[in-house]
Enzyme design. Structure first.
Site, mmCIF file in Angstrom:
data_model
loop_
_atom_site.group_PDB
_atom_site.id
_atom_site.type_symbol
_atom_site.label_atom_id
_atom_site.label_comp_id
_atom_site.label_asym_id
_atom_site.label_seq_id
_atom_site.Cartn_x
_atom_site.Cartn_y
_atom_site.Cartn_z
ATOM 1 N N SER A 141 0.854 -1.093 0.060
ATOM 2 C CA SER A 141 -0.045 0.008 0.013
ATOM 3 C C SER A 141 0.768 1.258 0.178
ATOM 4 C CB SER A 141 -0.962 0.110 1.365
ATOM 5 O OG SER A 141 -1.646 1.287 1.464
ATOM 6 N N TYR A 154 -1.985 -1.072 10.495
ATOM 7 C CA TYR A 154 -2.145 -1.435 8.981
ATOM 8 C C TYR A 154 -0.879 -1.142 8.092
ATOM 9 C CZ TYR A 154 -3.596 -1.191 4.087
ATOM 10 O OH TYR A 154 -3.820 -1.378 2.731
#
Length: 250
Positions: A141, A154
């Site tokens: 990401s 995350y």
């Protein structure tokens, strides 16, 4: 000739969203696809049906990737079904929001084990049976380098995935196995504009290409990295974000 003709791929977390897009695109490019899910069995079966509609083989495999042995069992099952394994896409992950103050270790571990430890275990298991020319792609990401509020667990897991891929590229390269990452930006889904209108508006206003990403955008990057076109690419992070991270942050 299709780019992945004759390949056998395992896509984790393929029941919906990005995983669904990757699985379908791999099939369109000639691969047989093992569609992994943990709980979204009905959705995974729909993906498998879509794969079969384009003339490719598919199987649905269930596993809880928070468990190391489940990861190994999943990889073995995919390889046995396909007569080998040439591509692994580590896509499965979770993205809960939680303020860092007050976050418990259990909440931290849930995200890290799902997003990161599963990548370690699945990659290790796959590399043991893969032959030279095979590839592994992790879905990371842009939050690996640009964290968002309430995403500490995350973002940390995705940053670690980048370094895992580089380390794996270094150690598995002599065995002819390539390992790369794809780092998506904001990818559209059903209801996103309704659930987070200010975020969608802010993204589309600032992104150089002026739109959200689509699962197919990420899927195309994964197809490239698994194909012979990327035969000399390993340890690389391919950012797919419409140019968002190219802009100034000040």
């Amino acid at each position: 000739m299709r780019l992945l003709e004759g390949q056998v791929a395992l896509v984790t977390g393929a029941g919906g969203g990005i995983g669904r897009g990757i699985a379908l695109r791999f099939a369109e490019q000639g691969a047989a696809v093992a569609v992994h899910c943990r709980t979204a069995v009905a959705a995974a079966r729909e993906v498998a049906s879509g794969i079969e509609e384009v003339g490719a083989r598919a199987v649905v495999l269930e596993a809880d990737l928070r468990d190391e042995e489940e990861c190994r069992r999943l990889v073995r099952a995919a390889a046995e079904w396909g007569g080998g394994l040439t591509a692994l896409v580590n896509n499965a992950g979770v993205q809960p929001t939680r303020p860092l103050p007050g976050m418990t270790a259990a909440q931290w571990r849930t995200v890290v084990d799902t997003n990161l430890t599963s990548v370690f275990a699945c990659t290790q298991a796959a590399a043991e049976i893969m032959r030279p020319g095979a590839s592994v792609t992790h879905i990371a990401s842009i939050e690996a380098s640009r964290p968002a509020p309430e995403h500490a667990h995350y973002s940390a897991s995705k940053a670690a995935i980048l370094m895992h891929a580089r380390s794996a590229a270094l150690e598995y390269g002599p065995h002819g196995i390539r390992v790369n990452t794809v780092s998506p930006g904001l990818i559209d889904r059903d209801g996103l504009a309704r659930d987070w209108p200010e975020g969608v508006e802010r993204w589309t206003r600032r992104a150089p290409l002026g739109r959200l990403g689509r699962p197919e955008d990420v899927a195309d990057a994964c197809v490239f990295l698994a194909s012979p076109l990327a035969s000399w690419i390993t340890g690389h992070d391919l950012v797919v974000d419409g140019g968002m991270t190219a802009g100034a942050v000040w």
